[in-house]
Motif scaffolding. Structure first.
Motif, PDB file in Angstrom:
ATOM      1  N   GLU A  44      -2.346  -3.929  -3.900  1.00 50.18           N
ATOM      2  CA  GLU A  44      -2.701  -4.258  -2.520  1.00 50.18           C
ATOM      3  C   GLU A  44      -2.063  -5.549  -2.010  1.00 50.18           C
ATOM      4  O   GLU A  44      -2.291  -5.920  -0.870  1.00 50.18           O
ATOM      5  CB  GLU A  44      -4.222  -4.335  -2.322  1.00 50.18           C
ATOM      6  N   VAL A  54      -2.229   3.287  -0.707  1.00 53.21           N
ATOM      7  CA  VAL A  54      -2.190   4.333  -1.732  1.00 53.21           C
ATOM      8  C   VAL A  54      -0.756   4.748  -2.073  1.00 53.21           C
ATOM      9  O   VAL A  54      -0.395   4.881  -3.245  1.00 53.21           O
ATOM     10  CB  VAL A  54      -3.035   5.548  -1.302  1.00 53.21           C
ATOM     11  N   TYR A  62      -2.426   8.636   3.885  1.00 52.53           N
ATOM     12  CA  TYR A  62      -3.405   9.281   4.765  1.00 52.53           C
ATOM     13  C   TYR A  62      -3.103   8.892   6.217  1.00 52.53           C
ATOM     14  O   TYR A  62      -3.832   8.097   6.810  1.00 52.53           O
ATOM     15  CB  TYR A  62      -4.825   8.838   4.390  1.00 52.53           C
ATOM     16  N   ARG A  69      -7.506   0.551  -1.022  1.00 56.20           N
ATOM     17  CA  ARG A  69      -7.749   1.070   0.318  1.00 56.20           C
ATOM     18  C   ARG A  69      -6.673   2.084   0.713  1.00 56.20           C
ATOM     19  O   ARG A  69      -5.569   2.078   0.170  1.00 56.20           O
ATOM     20  CB  ARG A  69      -7.791  -0.094   1.308  1.00 56.20           C
ATOM     21  N   THR A  70      -7.006   2.946   1.653  1.00 61.09           N
ATOM     22  CA  THR A  70      -6.107   4.046   2.009  1.00 61.09           C
ATOM     23  C   THR A  70      -4.733   3.564   2.465  1.00 61.09           C
ATOM     24  O   THR A  70      -3.746   4.254   2.287  1.00 61.09           O
ATOM     25  CB  THR A  70      -6.731   4.912   3.123  1.00 61.09           C
ATOM     26  N   LYS A  71      -4.665   2.372   3.044  1.00 59.70           N
ATOM     27  CA  LYS A  71      -3.395   1.864   3.564  1.00 59.70           C
ATOM     28  C   LYS A  71      -2.430   1.429   2.465  1.00 59.70           C
ATOM     29  O   LYS A  71      -1.280   1.085   2.746  1.00 59.70           O
ATOM     30  CB  LYS A  71      -3.652   0.689   4.512  1.00 59.70           C
ATOM     31  N   ARG A 103      -6.785   3.036   9.304  1.00 62.58           N
ATOM     32  CA  ARG A 103      -6.617   2.156   8.164  1.00 62.58           C
ATOM     33  C   ARG A 103      -7.642   1.015   8.214  1.00 62.58           C
ATOM     34  O   ARG A 103      -7.833   0.360   9.214  1.00 62.58           O
ATOM     35  CB  ARG A 103      -5.200   1.575   8.129  1.00 62.58           C
ATOM     36  N   ALA A 104      -8.284   0.807   7.043  1.00 61.20           N
ATOM     37  CA  ALA A 104      -9.250  -0.291   6.938  1.00 61.20           C
ATOM     38  C   ALA A 104      -8.522  -1.604   6.781  1.00 61.20           C
ATOM     39  O   ALA A 104      -7.449  -1.670   6.183  1.00 61.20           O
ATOM     40  CB  ALA A 104     -10.179  -0.062   5.759  1.00 61.20           C
ATOM     41  N   SER A 133     -11.505   3.628  -2.058  1.00 57.21           N
ATOM     42  CA  SER A 133     -11.258   4.547  -0.943  1.00 57.21           C
ATOM     43  C   SER A 133     -11.488   6.002  -1.311  1.00 57.21           C
ATOM     44  O   SER A 133     -11.741   6.833  -0.441  1.00 57.21           O
ATOM     45  CB  SER A 133      -9.815   4.393  -0.445  1.00 57.21           C
ATOM     46  N   ASN A 134     -11.403   6.340  -2.600  1.00 57.89           N
ATOM     47  CA  ASN A 134     -11.473   7.749  -2.973  1.00 57.89           C
ATOM     48  C   ASN A 134     -12.062   7.884  -4.382  1.00 57.89           C
ATOM     49  O   ASN A 134     -11.335   7.859  -5.377  1.00 57.89           O
ATOM     50  CB  ASN A 134     -10.074   8.373  -2.909  1.00 57.89           C
TER      51      ASN A 134
END
Length: 391
Positions: A103, A42, A384, A38-40, A389-390, A186-187
């Motif tokens: 994570e 990265v 990001y 997830r983006t949080k 953030r998810a 996320s990407n």
């Protein structure tokens, strides 16, 4: 110029070129993992990958190389090129781990374990397979054939990852009331970039392991090894896509790419031995194993965000055993013995080291820190910052 000098120079250049291709796997792992989390988280994943390359490489330089190979010596090409080539391999064992515990893992204790892996665990595995074999004649006397590390690198990293997941546990919210909560990537563009960088790096990984290109025979062998490597990746990608479409009527690019990586891991043990058709079969089984292994690990609540256990552990074992099945001159029992002994050794030592490190500096981030994201709590820099953030 003497012929021997020309061959020395050519093989040195070949070794350095292969090393550069393998180093491309560092951003490959980084991009793949950054895209799948997830983006949080990265920035934390990227930091871990950079630290693994730096820490593992230095540990191997100072301690590990001598433990693995016994001496700094080479007559066929520059010893510095030989070292750089071997150094390029060492971090991959921990790269395999880093994605699987992402994570929820803290950076400092993982960096400490990276020292142990780069200085002791991986060099000892190399010692009994590729290296000095300082314990020849004992129970751990291994005659397994493993060209570029289906077992020595991939399943070694997989066994260490398994030990780490058992100690660290699953991400918060991954398994809720007996159900598996899907946490999407996320990407996807980064996942594709990372996987293709790994694929390219594999040509140096396997082709470079032939060791020489300075004769017609060796040049042909290098080319065949790279072709077989690519073929297994192609077959792994195709079968993973087919299985996903038959089962779900969907083409999941993340599973297709992991199928390709599974095929690449599987062919690594003996890509130089196979004819041009056998890698198709090995890759097909490798890609299928990835698809079927992922839900099995989830069933046991072994949380692996990037599918590293399925790609590297399962296919490291399959690829090593496949060499004993399809190559007449390679003993299946020797392959099996190598897989079992290295698995027992790596898992046991890794578990003990991880357990002890965990007592001093806990690997697992708190639930609150996981909820907020590892970027904020481990790095202070969000990848990001403009995105929500998810959880």
């Amino acid at each position: 110029m003497a012929e021997a000098d020309f061959k020395y120079i050519l093989d040195t250049f070949f070794t350095l070129f292969a090393m550069v291709l393998i180093i491309f796997m560092v951003p490959g792992f980084a991009m793949l993992e950054a895209g799948l989390v997830r983006t949080k988280n990265v920035s934390a994943v990227l930091t871990i990958n950079v630290m693994i390359y730096a820490v593992a490489s230095l540990a191997f330089l100072l301690v590990g190389y001598k433990l693995a190979f016994g001496s700094w010596d080479s007559v066929t090409n520059s010893i510095w090129a030989v070292f750089m080539f071997q150094m390029a391999f060492v971090g991959k064992t921990v790269n395999i781990m880093s994605g699987g515990v992402s994570e929820r893992v803290r950076i400092i204790p993982l960096a400490v374990f990276t020292i142990v892996m780069g200085a002791v665990i991986y060099p000892l595995v190399v010692n009994v397979s590729w290296g000095a074999d300082m314990i020849k004649g004992t129970l751990f006397d291994i005659e397994m054939y493993d060209l570029a590390g289906s077992t020595v690198i991939h399943s070694t990293g997989g066994w260490a990852l398994l030990a780490a997941i058992i100690i660290i546990g699953a991400r918060k919210g991954r398994y809720v009331e007996g159900k598996i909560r899907v946490i999407p990537a996320s990407n996807i563009p980064l996942v594709v970039l990372g996987a293709l960088l790994l694929w390219i790096g594999w040509f140096g990984f396997n082709g470079g392991s032939v060791g020489s290109i300075s004769s017609v025979e060796n040049a042909n062998l290098v080319a065949k090894t790279i072709m077989n490597t690519n073929t297994a990746g192609l077959a792994g990608a195709i079968i993973a896509g087919i299985i996903m479409y038959v089962r779900y009527k969907l083409l999941d690019i993340t599973m297709i790419l992991n199928g390709a990586l599974g095929g690449l891991v599987a062919i690594t043990a003996a890509a130089n031995y196979y004819d041009m058709y056998t890698p198709i079969f090995i890759g097909l089984i490798g890609g299928a194993l990835v698809v079927f292994a992922v839900p099995v690990f989830d069933k046991f609540k072994l949380d692996d965000p990037v599918g590293a256990l399925s790609v590297h552990l399962v296919n490291g074992i399959w690829g090593t055993l496949a060499a004993g099945i399809f190559v007449e001159s390679i003993s299946f029992m020797a392959q099996l013995k190598g897989v079992v002994l290295i698995g027992i050794f790596t898992f046991s030592i890794s578990y003990i080291a991880l357990y002890l490190i965990n007592k001093i500096s806990v690997f697992r981030a708190s639930d609150d820190n996981q909820l907020e994201g590892m970027d904020i709590n481990e790095c202070g820099v969000e990848a990001y910052p403009e995105f929500k953030r998810a959880i």
